[in-house]
Design a protein around this motif. Sequence first.
Motif, PDB file in Angstrom:
ATOM      1  N   ALA A 123       0.832  -1.205   0.000  1.00 43.76           N
ATOM      2  CA  ALA A 123       0.000   0.000   0.000  1.00 43.76           C
ATOM      3  C   ALA A 123       0.868   1.257   0.000  1.00 43.76           C
ATOM      4  CB  ALA A 123      -0.925  -0.009   1.214  1.00 43.76           C
ATOM      5  N   MET A 124       1.970   1.218   0.731  1.00 44.71           N
ATOM      6  CA  MET A 124       2.900   2.352   0.721  1.00 44.71           C
ATOM      7  C   MET A 124       3.497   2.545  -0.666  1.00 44.71           C
ATOM      8  SD  MET A 124       4.952   1.894   4.328  1.00 44.71           S
ATOM      9  CE  MET A 124       4.193   2.317   5.901  1.00 44.71           C
ATOM     10  N   ARG A 125       3.886   1.438  -1.274  1.00 47.01           N
ATOM     11  CA  ARG A 125       4.497   1.532  -2.606  1.00 47.01           C
ATOM     12  C   ARG A 125       3.533   2.149  -3.609  1.00 47.01           C
ATOM     13  NH1 ARG A 125       5.876   2.769  -6.644  1.00 47.01           N
ATOM     14  NH2 ARG A 125       7.301   1.813  -8.164  1.00 47.01           N
ATOM     15  N   ALA A 126       2.249   1.871  -3.464  1.00 52.39           N
ATOM     16  CA  ALA A 126       1.259   2.401  -4.403  1.00 52.39           C
ATOM     17  C   ALA A 126       1.144   3.923  -4.328  1.00 52.39           C
ATOM     18  CB  ALA A 126      -0.101   1.766  -4.130  1.00 52.39           C
ATOM     19  N   LEU A 127       1.577   4.519  -3.209  1.00 51.45           N
ATOM     20  CA  LEU A 127       1.498   5.974  -3.059  1.00 51.45           C
ATOM     21  C   LEU A 127       2.732   6.692  -3.602  1.00 51.45           C
ATOM     22  CD1 LEU A 127       0.069   6.300   0.583  1.00 51.45           C
ATOM     23  CD2 LEU A 127      -1.182   6.293  -1.589  1.00 51.45           C
ATOM     24  N   LEU A 128       3.749   5.941  -3.993  1.00 52.71           N
ATOM     25  CA  LEU A 128       5.038   6.552  -4.318  1.00 52.71           C
ATOM     26  C   LEU A 128       5.187   6.804  -5.811  1.00 52.71           C
ATOM     27  CD1 LEU A 128       7.240   4.393  -1.915  1.00 52.71           C
ATOM     28  CD2 LEU A 128       6.494   6.763  -1.584  1.00 52.71           C
ATOM     29  N   ASP A 178       1.421  13.949  -0.266  1.00 55.05           N
ATOM     30  CA  ASP A 178       0.385  14.695  -0.982  1.00 55.05           C
ATOM     31  C   ASP A 178      -1.000  14.515  -0.363  1.00 55.05           C
ATOM     32  OD1 ASP A 178       2.294  15.576  -2.795  1.00 55.05           O
ATOM     33  OD2 ASP A 178       1.993  13.846  -4.116  1.00 55.05           O
ATOM     34  N   GLY A 179      -1.058  14.517   0.968  1.00 57.37           N
ATOM     35  CA  GLY A 179      -2.338  14.397   1.648  1.00 57.37           C
ATOM     36  C   GLY A 179      -2.891  12.988   1.719  1.00 57.37           C
ATOM     37  N   ARG A 180      -2.190  12.016   1.165  1.00 56.47           N
ATOM     38  CA  ARG A 180      -2.635  10.620   1.229  1.00 56.47           C
ATOM     39  C   ARG A 180      -1.756   9.857   2.212  1.00 56.47           C
ATOM     40  NH1 ARG A 180      -2.240   8.401  -4.595  1.00 56.47           N
ATOM     41  NH2 ARG A 180      -0.285   9.601  -4.498  1.00 56.47           N
ATOM     42  N   GLN A 181      -2.351   8.834   2.824  1.00 60.74           N
ATOM     43  CA  GLN A 181      -1.640   8.097   3.855  1.00 60.74           C
ATOM     44  C   GLN A 181      -1.814   6.593   3.677  1.00 60.74           C
ATOM     45  OE1 GLN A 181      -3.407   9.479   7.488  1.00 60.74           O
ATOM     46  NE2 GLN A 181      -2.086  11.290   7.633  1.00 60.74           N
ATOM     47  N   ALA A 182      -0.798   5.880   4.115  1.00 56.30           N
ATOM     48  CA  ALA A 182      -0.881   4.426   4.291  1.00 56.30           C
ATOM     49  C   ALA A 182      -0.295   4.152   5.663  1.00 56.30           C
ATOM     50  CB  ALA A 182      -0.098   3.687   3.210  1.00 56.30           C
ATOM     51  N   ALA A 183      -1.092   3.612   6.563  1.00 58.44           N
ATOM     52  CA  ALA A 183      -0.651   3.443   7.945  1.00 58.44           C
ATOM     53  C   ALA A 183      -1.191   2.137   8.500  1.00 58.44           C
ATOM     54  CB  ALA A 183      -1.117   4.617   8.805  1.00 58.44           C
ATOM     55  N   GLY A 184      -0.502   1.626   9.501  1.00 60.21           N
ATOM     56  CA  GLY A 184      -0.953   0.401  10.144  1.00 60.21           C
ATOM     57  C   GLY A 184       0.036  -0.054  11.194  1.00 60.21           C
ATOM     58  N   GLN A 185      -0.264  -1.207  11.774  1.00 59.59           N
ATOM     59  CA  GLN A 185       0.591  -1.758  12.819  1.00 59.59           C
ATOM     60  C   GLN A 185       1.769  -2.510  12.219  1.00 59.59           C
ATOM     61  OE1 GLN A 185      -1.898  -4.044  15.569  1.00 59.59           O
ATOM     62  NE2 GLN A 185      -1.381  -2.518  17.110  1.00 59.59           N
ATOM     63  N   CYS A 186       2.896  -2.394  12.903  1.00 61.99           N
ATOM     64  CA  CYS A 186       4.074  -3.178  12.535  1.00 61.99           C
ATOM     65  C   CYS A 186       3.904  -4.604  13.057  1.00 61.99           C
ATOM     66  CB  CYS A 186       5.334  -2.564  13.139  1.00 61.99           C
ATOM     67  SG  CYS A 186       5.547  -0.811  12.784  1.00 61.99           S
ATOM     68  N   LEU A 187       4.683  -5.512  12.527  1.00 63.31           N
ATOM     69  CA  LEU A 187       4.686  -6.877  13.039  1.00 63.31           C
ATOM     70  C   LEU A 187       5.388  -6.902  14.394  1.00 63.31           C
ATOM     71  CD1 LEU A 187       5.580  -8.963   9.850  1.00 63.31           C
ATOM     72  CD2 LEU A 187       3.339  -8.580  10.871  1.00 63.31           C
ATOM     73  N   ASP A 188       4.795  -7.597  15.348  1.00 60.54           N
ATOM     74  CA  ASP A 188       5.335  -7.649  16.703  1.00 60.54           C
ATOM     75  C   ASP A 188       6.360  -8.774  16.815  1.00 60.54           C
ATOM     76  OD1 ASP A 188       5.770  -7.160  19.360  1.00 60.54           O
ATOM     77  OD2 ASP A 188       4.000  -8.261  20.049  1.00 60.54           O
TER      78      ASP A 188
END
Length: 355
Positions: free
Chosen positions: A201-206, A226-236
């Motif tokens: 998902a991060m790569r899709a914003l780049l 550019d006002g768009r975000q990709a966020a989430g939890q890291c692997l524990d």
Amino acid sequence: MRSIGETARDSGLGVSALRFYDRAGVLVPAWVDPVSGYRWYEPEQLPEARLLARLRRAGMPLADIRLVLASWSGADTDLVRKLLKTHLCRLEQGLSDARGEFSALRALLDQRENAMTSLSIATARVSVAAPELAAALDAVRFAASTDPELPMLGGVLLDIEGESLHVVATDRYRMAVAQAGTSGHDGARVQVIVPTPLADAMRALLGGEGPVRLSVDGDRVELETDGRQAAGQCLDHDFPDYRRLLPRTAGRRTVVEVPAFREALRTGPVRPGEGGGHDLSVLRVADGGTVALCAEGAEDPDRVAVNREFLLDALTAGARDRLILELGAPTAPIAIRRPDDEGAFSVLMPVRLED
């Protein structure tokens, strides 16, 4: 008579294994072509080859295999039974010893975990050029694991230290490393594992050319552009220390023209991998420093076998028309590097050939 290929196919032994047992005097072919050196077997040798394959899979030592085969057709089976029983006891003792060692290792891990009374919360906020981060993710994504039994490898490591960001992925059999420059972080080293869906998902914003903001706050990671975000939890989980997995010494370096080399891999000779699950390409550095594919009969002591699909993936991820291959000993990892970027490379584990 049966060819060595037919005997290998019907017995469960590889062609190289049959050659090895011929040299060892354990299973000698009925006839060897004096011109080509090609081995031929009588049909009556197939049951013996199948028996040999069973003993090999059971891990029996060569000296005992030799005695079992020599005694198998006799009327007195006492020696064979004693050899089988002795080897089974050896395996059971080895399993018992291994269980004891693993129990001790688990106890050591418990002590380490109990000693960790507090965990620091990792935070970092860096700026990184979108094209650099996109290229880094593209260079490593193919090596991320899909094995549910190893969730700690099911993501992409982001390793922020000083003004550099290392991006790493591995599935045990291959590893890819890339890096990008950063600004804005002058704290301690921060490492987080981004799950592969979130990394995608991060790569899709780049898609842009400007800088993006990468933030780590405890167990969360966020990319904003550019006002768009990709966020989430890291692997524990903790990612393996990838720096310890890097090749310690450079092997024989040779430059390959990627389009031609890729075509040679796709159309050239292959060997079946263990269990027939994947094809192996066997490489060697020929005279003049070029990489050559070894045919089935080649027995170059410096040849290196590798999963063909993994190598093709690494060539694609290299994203260059020319790449550097480093080939070391047959048991040493293979490195694929970019001529213009030493910070981006792949490492492939070699596959042991049966010989």
